[in-house]
Design an enzyme around this catalytic site. Structure first.
Site, PDB file in Angstrom:
ATOM      1  N   HIS A   1      -7.197  -2.178   5.726  1.00 43.49           N
ATOM      2  CA  HIS A   1      -6.305  -1.189   6.315  1.00 43.49           C
ATOM      3  C   HIS A   1      -6.930   0.168   6.048  1.00 43.49           C
ATOM      4  O   HIS A   1      -8.071   0.252   5.608  1.00 43.49           O
ATOM      5  CB  HIS A   1      -4.914  -1.355   5.685  1.00 43.49           C
ATOM      6  CG  HIS A   1      -3.830  -0.613   6.392  1.00 43.49           C
ATOM      7  ND1 HIS A   1      -3.681  -0.624   7.756  1.00 43.49           N
ATOM      8  CD2 HIS A   1      -2.802   0.145   5.918  1.00 43.49           C
ATOM      9  CE1 HIS A   1      -2.625   0.097   8.082  1.00 43.49           C
ATOM     10  NE2 HIS A   1      -2.081   0.590   6.991  1.00 43.49           N
TER      11      HIS A   1
ATOM     12  N   HIS B   1       6.465  -5.929  11.174  1.00 50.59           N
ATOM     13  CA  HIS B   1       5.824  -4.622  11.324  1.00 50.59           C
ATOM     14  C   HIS B   1       5.551  -4.364  12.801  1.00 50.59           C
ATOM     15  O   HIS B   1       4.461  -3.961  13.217  1.00 50.59           O
ATOM     16  CB  HIS B   1       4.532  -4.558  10.502  1.00 50.59           C
ATOM     17  CG  HIS B   1       4.076  -3.165  10.155  1.00 50.59           C
ATOM     18  ND1 HIS B   1       3.247  -2.436  10.973  1.00 50.59           N
ATOM     19  CD2 HIS B   1       4.332  -2.366   9.095  1.00 50.59           C
ATOM     20  CE1 HIS B   1       3.008  -1.258  10.401  1.00 50.59           C
ATOM     21  NE2 HIS B   1       3.661  -1.190   9.272  1.00 50.59           N
TER      22      HIS B   1
ATOM     23  N   ASP C   1       5.706   4.587   5.088  1.00 56.30           N
ATOM     24  CA  ASP C   1       6.688   3.647   5.652  1.00 56.30           C
ATOM     25  C   ASP C   1       6.937   2.447   4.739  1.00 56.30           C
ATOM     26  O   ASP C   1       7.868   1.685   4.966  1.00 56.30           O
ATOM     27  CB  ASP C   1       6.287   3.193   7.074  1.00 56.30           C
ATOM     28  CG  ASP C   1       4.885   2.613   7.171  1.00 56.30           C
ATOM     29  OD1 ASP C   1       3.992   3.094   6.444  1.00 56.30           O
ATOM     30  OD2 ASP C   1       4.673   1.691   7.992  1.00 56.30           O
ATOM     31  N   HIS C   2       6.138   2.295   3.668  1.00 54.71           N
ATOM     32  CA  HIS C   2       6.280   1.108   2.814  1.00 54.71           C
ATOM     33  C   HIS C   2       6.911   1.389   1.450  1.00 54.71           C
ATOM     34  O   HIS C   2       7.155   0.457   0.694  1.00 54.71           O
ATOM     35  CB  HIS C   2       4.917   0.425   2.649  1.00 54.71           C
ATOM     36  CG  HIS C   2       4.432  -0.158   3.939  1.00 54.71           C
ATOM     37  ND1 HIS C   2       4.493  -1.512   4.219  1.00 54.71           N
ATOM     38  CD2 HIS C   2       3.936   0.439   5.064  1.00 54.71           C
ATOM     39  CE1 HIS C   2       4.037  -1.722   5.440  1.00 54.71           C
ATOM     40  NE2 HIS C   2       3.688  -0.559   5.968  1.00 54.71           N
TER      41      HIS C   2
ATOM     42  N   HIS D   1       1.213   3.870   2.100  1.00 52.76           N
ATOM     43  CA  HIS D   1       1.668   4.602   3.284  1.00 52.76           C
ATOM     44  C   HIS D   1       3.184   4.749   3.206  1.00 52.76           C
ATOM     45  O   HIS D   1       3.896   3.841   2.779  1.00 52.76           O
ATOM     46  CB  HIS D   1       1.262   3.868   4.574  1.00 52.76           C
ATOM     47  CG  HIS D   1      -0.196   4.029   4.890  1.00 52.76           C
ATOM     48  ND1 HIS D   1      -0.890   3.166   5.699  1.00 52.76           N
ATOM     49  CD2 HIS D   1      -1.091   4.967   4.484  1.00 52.76           C
ATOM     50  CE1 HIS D   1      -2.146   3.565   5.799  1.00 52.76           C
ATOM     51  NE2 HIS D   1      -2.305   4.654   5.064  1.00 52.76           N
TER      52      HIS D   1
ATOM     53  N   HIS E   1       0.859  -1.179   0.000  1.00 55.33           N
ATOM     54  CA  HIS E   1       0.000   0.000   0.000  1.00 55.33           C
ATOM     55  C   HIS E   1       0.893   1.226   0.000  1.00 55.33           C
ATOM     56  O   HIS E   1       2.117   1.112   0.028  1.00 55.33           O
ATOM     57  CB  HIS E   1      -0.985  -0.017   1.171  1.00 55.33           C
ATOM     58  CG  HIS E   1      -0.350   0.014   2.531  1.00 55.33           C
ATOM     59  ND1 HIS E   1       0.556  -0.933   2.963  1.00 55.33           N
ATOM     60  CD2 HIS E   1      -0.493   0.884   3.566  1.00 55.33           C
ATOM     61  CE1 HIS E   1       0.931  -0.641   4.192  1.00 55.33           C
ATOM     62  NE2 HIS E   1       0.317   0.453   4.587  1.00 55.33           N
TER      63      HIS E   1
HETATM   64 ZN   LIG Z   1       3.028   0.251   7.809  1.00 52.52          ZN
HETATM   65 ZN   LIG Z   2      -0.083   1.290   6.588  1.00 53.59          ZN
END
Ligand SMILES: [Zn+2]
Ligand SMILES: [Zn+2]
Length: 313
Positions: free
Chosen positions: A137, A261, A65-66, A63, A61
Site C-alpha cells: 500500500h 473497503h 480512514d482506518h 491512513h 495502517h
Molecule cells: Zn483505506
Molecule cells: Zn489506506
C-alpha cells in the site's frame, strides 16, 4: 467454539449513507478484537452489536480512514468507567500516533497499552494468535492472519471399545496421551487438526505475500476499492479491484472471499458480480453483516445478513 467476523463498516476512504468507515469485529468465544477503527466505529457498534468490551484493536495502517474512530472510542470507554485493559497494535508509528492523540482522548484510568508491531510479529490470545504481515500500500501497511491453535485429532470411541477400553474415564486418559489396557493413543486418536484461519488484507494492491498468507484460509477478507474498469487508478493508489482480489482468492483456494473497503461510486452488486465471475464463493458484506466460520466438518463459512428486528429483540 463460535468464530465470526462482524462488519461494522465496509466503505473505503469516505463513508456513504449506507456504508461506514472500515472496522471488522472478530468474535471468538468470549473474545472481542477490532480490526481498524474508522471514524464513527463506536456508533456503528452501538447501533448493532453494542460497544463490546473490545480487548484489543489492530490497525492495518495509519491512513486516517482506518483509525480516526479510535480517540473517540477511548474517551467513551473512559466515561463508561471501563476497567478492563485495552491494547492497540499497529505498524511502526502507531505508538507515536496514539501519543499525539493523547490531547484528544485525555487521561485513561483503565490499563492501556500501545504496541508497534513488525511484520512477522504475533500476538497470542487464549487459543489463537494474530500475525502481522506486510502488504503493498502507500506507506507501511499490514494484513493480519488470525490462526487458531491446532485441535486434537478425532477420537474413535467405537474402535476404542472394540479394542477393550470401557466407556468412561479411560477415554479421557487415551485422549490425553496415556496407554490404557495396552491400547496406545495413536491407535484411536487421529492426527492433530489445523485450527481455523482468517486473513484480513487491510488496504493493498495485489500482493504475493497476501496470497501466501491466505493459502487455503477459511475466510479471506480482501479490499476491493474499485471495479476493474479503474484498474489503473487502483494501481496508482495502492488498492485492488474486485477482479484482482478474486484472482488472489482463487489462487489461494480460500473457502470464502469477503470484499470490503468499497469506493463510494459502487453499490456493491457490480463488485460482487465482477469477483464471482472469477471466484464463485464471494460475498460483499454490507454494514452489520456477519460471517460465521464453523469448523470445516460442520459446514462452510456463511454470510449472515443483518436483521435489524432480531438485533433489537
Ligand atoms: Zn483505506
Ligand atoms: Zn489506506
Amino acid at each position: 467454539m463460535d468464530l465470526s467476523l462482524f462488519f461494522a463498516g465496509t466503505a473505503g476512504s469516505v463513508p456513504t449513507a449506507r456504508r461506514g468507515m472500515p472496522a471488522v469485529l472478530l468474535r471468538r468465544g468470549g473474545d472481542r478484537l477490532l480490526f481498524d477503527c474508522g471514524e464513527g466505529t463506536q456508533r456503528q457498534l452501538l447501533r448493532s452489536v453494542g460497544l463490546a468490551d473490545v480487548q484489543a484493536v489492530f490497525l492495518t495502517h495509519l491512513h486516517l480512514d482506518h483509525w480516526l474512530g479510535l480517540p473517540g472510542m477511548l474517551k467513551s470507554f473512559e466515561l463508561r468507567d471501563r476497567e478492563a485493559p485495552l491494547a492497540v497494535y499497529g505498524p511502526p508509528g502507531t505508538v507515536e500516533l496514539l501519543r499525539s492523540m493523547r490531547l484528544v482522548y485525555g487521561r485513561l484510568r483503565f490499563p492501556f497499552e500501545v504496541v508497534d508491531l513488525e511484520a512477522g510479529d504475533g500476538v497470542e490470545f487464549d487459543g489463537f494468535e494474530i500475525n502481522a504481515f506486510n502488504v503493498r500500500h502507500r506507506g507501511r501497511a499490514f494484513g493480519y492472519v488470525i490462526v487458531e491453535d491446532p485441535r486434537p485429532g478425532r477420537f474413535d470411541a467405537e474402535l476404542a471399545m472394540r479394542l477393550g477400553v470401557p466407556f468412561g474415564p479411560d477415554f479421557g486418559r487415551l485422549q490425553r496421551g496415556e496407554v490404557v489396557n495396552g491400547v496406545r493413543p495413536e491407535q484411536v486418536v487421529g492426527p492433530e487438526r489445523a485450527g481455523r484461519r482468517l486473513v484480513l488484507s487491510g488496504d493493498t494492491a495485489p500482493c504475493e505475500m497476501l496470497r501466501v498468507a491466505a493459502d487455503r484460509a477459511d475466510v479471506l477478507v480482501h479490499e476491493a476499492t474499485f471495479a476493474d474498469e479503474e484498474r489503473e487508478r487502483a494501481a496508482q493508489t495502492g488498492h485492488s479491484t474486485a477482479r484482482q482480489a478474486a484472482e488472489i482468492a482463487l489462487e489461494a483456494d480460500v473457502r470464502l472471499l469477503a470484499l470490503t473497503h468499497v469506493s463510494t461510486r459502487y453499490g456493491g452488486g457490480e463488485i460482487r458480480d465482477e469477483a464471482r465471475a472469477i471466484f464463485e464463493r464471494t460475498e460483499v458484506p454490507r454494514d452489520f453483516d456477519e460471517i460465521d466460520v464453523p469448523f470445516p466438518e460442520k459446514g462452510e463459512p456463511e454470510l449472515r445478513r443483518y436483521d435489524a428486528e432480531r438485533a433489537r429483540a
